[in-house]
Design a protein around this motif. Structure first.
Motif, PDB file in Angstrom:
ATOM      1  N   ASP A   1     -18.361  -3.029   2.894  1.00  0.00           N
ATOM      2  CA  ASP A   1     -17.399  -2.843   1.806  1.00  0.00           C
ATOM      3  C   ASP A   1     -16.553  -1.612   2.138  1.00  0.00           C
ATOM      4  O   ASP A   1     -17.031  -0.483   2.031  1.00  0.00           O
ATOM      5  CB  ASP A   1     -18.148  -2.670   0.486  1.00  0.00           C
ATOM      6  CG  ASP A   1     -17.213  -2.508  -0.704  1.00  0.00           C
ATOM      7  OD1 ASP A   1     -15.994  -2.327  -0.505  1.00  0.00           O
ATOM      8  OD2 ASP A   1     -17.713  -2.537  -1.844  1.00  0.00           O
TER       9      ASP A   1
ATOM     10  N   LYS B   1      -8.094   4.453  -2.998  1.00  0.00           N
ATOM     11  CA  LYS B   1      -8.801   3.179  -3.096  1.00  0.00           C
ATOM     12  C   LYS B   1      -7.859   2.049  -3.527  1.00  0.00           C
ATOM     13  O   LYS B   1      -7.978   0.915  -3.040  1.00  0.00           O
ATOM     14  CB  LYS B   1      -9.985   3.314  -4.048  1.00  0.00           C
ATOM     15  CG  LYS B   1     -11.095   4.187  -3.484  1.00  0.00           C
ATOM     16  CD  LYS B   1     -12.392   4.080  -4.268  1.00  0.00           C
ATOM     17  CE  LYS B   1     -12.321   4.815  -5.570  1.00  0.00           C
ATOM     18  NZ  LYS B   1     -13.647   4.882  -6.241  1.00  0.00           N
ATOM     19  N   ALA B   2      -6.909   2.355  -4.404  1.00  0.00           N
ATOM     20  CA  ALA B   2      -5.951   1.339  -4.825  1.00  0.00           C
ATOM     21  C   ALA B   2      -5.053   0.917  -3.670  1.00  0.00           C
ATOM     22  O   ALA B   2      -4.711  -0.268  -3.530  1.00  0.00           O
ATOM     23  CB  ALA B   2      -5.110   1.863  -5.989  1.00  0.00           C
TER      24      ALA B   2
ATOM     25  N   THR C   1     -10.161  -6.102   3.956  1.00  0.00           N
ATOM     26  CA  THR C   1     -11.388  -5.834   3.203  1.00  0.00           C
ATOM     27  C   THR C   1     -12.243  -7.095   3.111  1.00  0.00           C
ATOM     28  O   THR C   1     -13.476  -7.022   3.161  1.00  0.00           O
ATOM     29  CB  THR C   1     -11.069  -5.300   1.798  1.00  0.00           C
ATOM     30  OG1 THR C   1     -10.227  -6.231   1.102  1.00  0.00           O
ATOM     31  CG2 THR C   1     -10.346  -3.952   1.868  1.00  0.00           C
TER      32      THR C   1
ATOM     33  N   LEU D   1     -14.114  -0.257   0.610  1.00  0.00           N
ATOM     34  CA  LEU D   1     -13.906   0.647  -0.526  1.00  0.00           C
ATOM     35  C   LEU D   1     -15.109   1.569  -0.706  1.00  0.00           C
ATOM     36  O   LEU D   1     -14.949   2.743  -1.055  1.00  0.00           O
ATOM     37  CB  LEU D   1     -13.634  -0.156  -1.792  1.00  0.00           C
ATOM     38  CG  LEU D   1     -12.296  -0.899  -1.812  1.00  0.00           C
ATOM     39  CD1 LEU D   1     -12.227  -1.851  -2.986  1.00  0.00           C
ATOM     40  CD2 LEU D   1     -11.132   0.074  -1.849  1.00  0.00           C
TER      41      LEU D   1
ATOM     42  N   SER E   1       0.826  -1.206   0.000  1.00  0.00           N
ATOM     43  CA  SER E   1       0.000   0.000   0.000  1.00  0.00           C
ATOM     44  C   SER E   1       0.860   1.256   0.000  1.00  0.00           C
ATOM     45  O   SER E   1       0.579   2.213  -0.733  1.00  0.00           O
ATOM     46  CB  SER E   1      -0.920  -0.020   1.221  1.00  0.00           C
ATOM     47  OG  SER E   1      -1.579   1.211   1.364  1.00  0.00           O
TER      48      SER E   1
ATOM     49  N   ALA F   1      -7.113  -1.230  -1.314  1.00  0.00           N
ATOM     50  CA  ALA F   1      -7.365  -2.543  -1.905  1.00  0.00           C
ATOM     51  C   ALA F   1      -6.220  -3.516  -1.678  1.00  0.00           C
ATOM     52  O   ALA F   1      -6.426  -4.744  -1.732  1.00  0.00           O
ATOM     53  CB  ALA F   1      -7.649  -2.395  -3.399  1.00  0.00           C
ATOM     54  N   LYS F   2      -5.026  -3.019  -1.425  1.00  0.00           N
ATOM     55  CA  LYS F   2      -3.898  -3.896  -1.114  1.00  0.00           C
ATOM     56  C   LYS F   2      -4.117  -4.642   0.195  1.00  0.00           C
ATOM     57  O   LYS F   2      -3.518  -5.692   0.418  1.00  0.00           O
ATOM     58  CB  LYS F   2      -2.600  -3.096  -1.051  1.00  0.00           C
ATOM     59  CG  LYS F   2      -2.157  -2.503  -2.378  1.00  0.00           C
ATOM     60  CD  LYS F   2      -1.853  -3.593  -3.399  1.00  0.00           C
ATOM     61  CE  LYS F   2      -1.353  -3.017  -4.713  1.00  0.00           C
ATOM     62  NZ  LYS F   2      -1.084  -4.087  -5.711  1.00  0.00           N
TER      63      LYS F   2
ATOM     64  N   ALA G   1      -6.106  -6.792   1.351  1.00  0.00           N
ATOM     65  CA  ALA G   1      -7.145  -7.761   0.998  1.00  0.00           C
ATOM     66  C   ALA G   1      -7.613  -8.563   2.206  1.00  0.00           C
ATOM     67  O   ALA G   1      -8.804  -8.903   2.305  1.00  0.00           O
ATOM     68  CB  ALA G   1      -6.630  -8.705  -0.091  1.00  0.00           C
TER      69      ALA G   1
END
Length: 250
Positions: free
Chosen positions: A195, A175-176, A185, A197, A64, A179-180, A182
């Motif tokens: 969620d 957001k990217a 999330t 995100l 991240s 998303a790392k 995981a």
């Protein structure tokens, strides 16, 4: 002249949730950003053993930071069990001295999780000590007292920002980076049907409505004796200037 920004979160995904858009803005504008995490997040999943999860979450955090363009600092204290002891406070002093920042961002004192609140208190208590030469750690004293900002609470609950940052240009980076994470999330979706995100998308829009842009992040500047500055240290975007101009010329 570039600044050195230190953001300190309790858990490996906290900074991504609460201030990654602003950190990405700093990087985009040529400043140096450091992201420190107090705990290793090892208790966060019910179906993964803590030792394995800690390794996973550290790797996710480092990925991240790479997305954002920040330097990672992994402190590695056990998840859910952080305390404001003198030993840990001095470790925070040493971490702050490592960066010698121009400003620090961390959790607010009314955040929902004890690790968040203890991280906030540890940062607050360590900052004045970082500049005291006779408080000995492995690094020399910082050369100034530092302005502190509290970042938004999760979902904006119980937080009234005094400054907002337009992150419209960096919301996708935020957001990217999130998303790392995981492992986090996924567990939020499985256990809570949340969620994360979507949380940052929704909170970003909400703060954007407050500040006249599409997406924003909120902060409170901590006002304290010899800590403040008369100028704004949070990043401004071209959109901020354009909006201000429209208001002034209506």
């Amino acid at each position: 002249m570039g600044m050195r920004i230190l953001a300190v979160g309790a858990h490996p995904d906290d900074l991504e949730l609460q201030c990654a858009g602003t950190l990405a803005m700093y990087v985009k504008q040529g400043h140096e950003v450091f992201m420190a995490v107090a705990t290793n997040g090892d208790k966060g999943n019910f179906d993964v053993e803590p030792e394995e999860l800690a390794r996973t979450r550290e790797e996710e955090f480092r990925q991240s930071c790479e997305v954002i363009g920040a330097t990672p600092i992994w402190m590695g204290y056990p998840d859910e069990l952080l305390e404001n002891t003198m030993e840990i406070r001095l470790a925070f002093v040493d971490m702050i001295r490592q960066v010698n920042p121009d400003l620090v961002i961390t959790h607010g004192p009314n955040d929902y999780h004890p690790d968040h609140r203890y991280t906030s208190q540890l940062v607050w208590d360590a900052l004045p000590l970082a500049g005291v030469a006779n408080v000995k750690t492995s690094r020399p004293a910082a050369d100034r007292q530092v302005t502190l900002y509290y970042m938004d609470n999760l979902g904006g609950i119980g937080f009234n920002p005094t400054e907002l940052v337009d992150i419209t240009d960096t919301i996708e980076v935020k957001k990217a980076a999130l998303a790392k994470h995981a492992s986090q999330t996924d567990i939020f979706m499985r256990l809570l049907n949340v969620d994360l995100l979507d949380v940052v998308e929704t909170t970003g829009k909400f703060r954007g409505y407050q500040s006249g842009c599409k997406y924003a992040e909120g902060f409170v500047k901590v006002e304290a004796w010899y800590r403040g500055l008369s100028k704004r240290l949070l990043p401004e975007s071209d959109a901020d200037s354009a909006f201000e101009y429209r208001i002034q010329t209506r």
